[in-house]
Design a protein around this motif. Structure first.
Motif, mmCIF file in Angstrom:
data_model
loop_
_atom_site.group_PDB
_atom_site.id
_atom_site.type_symbol
_atom_site.label_atom_id
_atom_site.label_comp_id
_atom_site.label_asym_id
_atom_site.label_seq_id
_atom_site.Cartn_x
_atom_site.Cartn_y
_atom_site.Cartn_z
ATOM 1 N N HIS A 35 -6.882 7.085 17.393
ATOM 2 C CA HIS A 35 -6.345 6.133 18.364
ATOM 3 C C HIS A 35 -6.038 4.750 17.801
ATOM 4 N N VAL A 36 -6.659 4.373 16.697
ATOM 5 C CA VAL A 36 -6.433 3.014 16.176
ATOM 6 C C VAL A 36 -5.047 2.937 15.536
ATOM 7 N N ILE A 37 -4.393 1.800 15.679
ATOM 8 C CA ILE A 37 -3.036 1.620 15.145
ATOM 9 C C ILE A 37 -3.080 0.690 13.937
ATOM 10 N N PRO A 38 -2.029 0.695 13.091
ATOM 11 C CA PRO A 38 -2.033 -0.166 11.896
ATOM 12 C C PRO A 38 -2.291 -1.637 12.235
ATOM 13 N N GLY A 39 -3.179 -2.242 11.450
ATOM 14 C CA GLY A 39 -3.504 -3.647 11.632
ATOM 15 C C GLY A 39 -4.604 -3.910 12.636
ATOM 16 N N GLU A 40 -5.055 -2.885 13.342
ATOM 17 C CA GLU A 40 -6.105 -3.044 14.355
ATOM 18 C C GLU A 40 -7.374 -2.325 13.916
ATOM 19 N N GLY A 41 -8.465 -2.579 14.675
ATOM 20 C CA GLY A 41 -9.735 -1.981 14.323
ATOM 21 C C GLY A 41 -10.681 -1.916 15.505
ATOM 22 N N LEU A 96 0.826 -1.203 0.000
ATOM 23 C CA LEU A 96 0.000 0.000 0.000
ATOM 24 C C LEU A 96 0.864 1.258 0.000
ATOM 25 N N GLN A 97 1.894 1.268 0.830
ATOM 26 C CA GLN A 97 2.760 2.445 0.893
ATOM 27 C C GLN A 97 3.471 2.678 -0.437
ATOM 28 N N PRO A 119 1.029 -0.430 6.183
ATOM 29 C CA PRO A 119 1.745 0.184 5.063
ATOM 30 C C PRO A 119 2.553 -0.794 4.229
ATOM 31 N N ASN A 120 3.069 -1.849 4.857
ATOM 32 C CA ASN A 120 4.032 -2.731 4.184
ATOM 33 C C ASN A 120 3.397 -3.964 3.571
ATOM 34 N N GLN A 121 2.078 -3.965 3.422
ATOM 35 C CA GLN A 121 1.356 -5.053 2.778
ATOM 36 C C GLN A 121 0.429 -4.482 1.718
ATOM 37 N N PRO A 122 0.015 -5.299 0.741
ATOM 38 C CA PRO A 122 -1.029 -4.831 -0.171
ATOM 39 C C PRO A 122 -2.300 -4.484 0.601
ATOM 40 N N ILE A 142 -8.733 3.015 6.969
ATOM 41 C CA ILE A 142 -8.054 4.183 7.526
ATOM 42 C C ILE A 142 -6.606 4.197 7.046
ATOM 43 N N HIS A 143 -6.157 5.344 6.598
ATOM 44 C CA HIS A 143 -4.799 5.520 6.076
ATOM 45 C C HIS A 143 -3.774 5.049 7.109
ATOM 46 N N TYR A 144 -2.687 4.486 6.631
ATOM 47 C CA TYR A 144 -1.706 3.886 7.540
ATOM 48 C C TYR A 144 -0.990 4.887 8.441
#
Length: 377
Positions: free
Chosen positions: A262-268, A205-206, A300-303, A320-322
């Motif tokens: 507040h949400v972080i990459p990979g979470e929801g 994605l990035q 960011p580091n995955q499709p 949500i954007h990374y």
């Protein structure tokens, strides 16, 4: 190669036949002539016209085509190929599945095959079509295969189908779709679907969108700010484009913006509720609806995960954007689908997102077009 394009939308599948990819640029494929295209939705039809102005776009309900009209449109020449995929929402495993009028539109594709009698056809839909059943409990895919194999006494098609994942064909997105290839049964043609070569790197994605400018909530950005492009994908998507369109962010209310912050990459959703349980966020921010992947921040580091018409709706899916506190913009969604930045969409914001989310990724369409052109081009 003469083509009829049905259920064309804004033209993702069309793009794969209209262009070739040569030396890192999209170049008009003069070997493919799209005789006419059909789309019912007005905004999508207008977007198609903007991008393929030399194609005869017929904006009408496919059910309204008469045999005489189809005959007049195609003329005396043999049509080599019909492409297109009927609306897929009824078959999707996300939301309510129902065998409604939209689900039955494959019967209109069947009718057009009987009138046009192309040498081949390419039919696309969501993977959920394979498990969808009609009102009698029969698999819809079995009905499609049976009808298309035996259209009438002297016309039928040899059918092959496969589920392809766009990420395997240069698209920075995990997106599985079923493709059906039909070869007229009087032709001696052997078909093989394009295959993924193990070890081929995917695009993250990035890597796909990092050059697009920062955008804030309630903002639309129309100019590029990064001109030092980082990879071939960014260069392909940018092309010679200078004016950025569809790079806009809605205004969020307090609850949605706080969740996004507040949400972080990979979470929801579950991560946010855990913050509420720990007292880090107030109880008013607890999420009581949606799936576990809604309100999710992308990695960011995955499709990217599958782009849909809800590509800018945090409550709809992971979008949500990374590293920016907002959802994806429509232009970022188009990039992830592999539409170049110069490709135009038309209509209000919902219509634009629908055109992007419903499309076949152009780079995947291009791989299928290459295979077909080798056989009958």
């Amino acid at each position: 190669m003469k083509i009829v394009d049905l259920f064309s939308g804004a033209g993702g599948l069309t793009f794969g036949f209209y262009y070739n990819l040569i030396n890192g640029e999209f170049v008009r494929n003069e070997n493919c002539e799209i005789v006419f295209a059909n789309e019912f939705d007005n905004a999508a039809a207008e977007a198609f016209r903007l991008n393929f102005p030399d194609v005869n776009m017929i904006h009408k309900n496919i059910k309204e085509f008469s045999e005489e009209e189809v005959t007049a449109l195609i003329g005396e020449d043999q049509i080599d190929l019909i492409i297109g995929g009927p609306p897929c929402q009824s078959f999707s495993t996300i939301g309510k599945r129902k065998y409604d009028d939209k689900a039955k539109l494959y019967n209109e594709y069947y009718r057009m095959l009987s009138l046009v009698r192309p040498r081949m056809f390419l039919f696309e839909n969501v993977k959920g079509m394979l498990s969808m059943r009609d009102e009698n409990g029969n698999l819809v895919m079995d009905d499609i295969a049976s009808k298309f194999r035996h259209i009438n006494d002297d016309l039928g098609y040899n059918i092959q189908y496969s589920v392809l994942n766009a990420v395997h064909f240069g698209v920075p997105q995990y997106r599985e779709r079923v493709f059906i290839i039909g070869i007229r049964n009087d032709l001696d043609i052997a078909w093989e679907f394009p295959t993924f070569v193990e070890g081929t790197p995917t695009i993250s994605l990035q890597e796909a969108i990092a050059d697009l400018p920062i955008a804030q909530p309630a903002e639309e950005v129309g100019e590029y700010t990064h001109y030092d492009l980082e990879n071939d994908y960014q260069r392909l998507m940018r092309g010679n484009n200078h004016r950025l369109t569809c790079h806009f962010v809605p205004t969020y209310g307090d609850k949605i913006q706080t969740i996004i912050n507040h949400v972080i990459p990979g979470e929801g959703k579950d991560y946010i509720n855990n913050l509420v349980d720990k007292g880090i966020l107030e109880e008013k921010y607890r999420l009581t609806s949606g799936y576990s992947n809604t309100y999710g921040r992308l990695l960011p580091n995955q499709p990217c995960t599958t782009i849909t018409k809800n590509l800018s709706t945090p409550s709809g899916l992971r979008c949500i954007h990374y590293n920016q506190n907002r959802a994806l913009t429509p232009r970022e969604g188009a990039r992830i689908q592999s539409f170049p930045d110069w490709f135009q969409f038309y209509g209000n914001r919902f219509e634009v997102k629908t055109q992007i989310g419903n499309a076949v990724p152009p780079l995947l369409a291009m791989k299928l077009a290459e295979q077909i052109e080798r056989l009958i081009g």
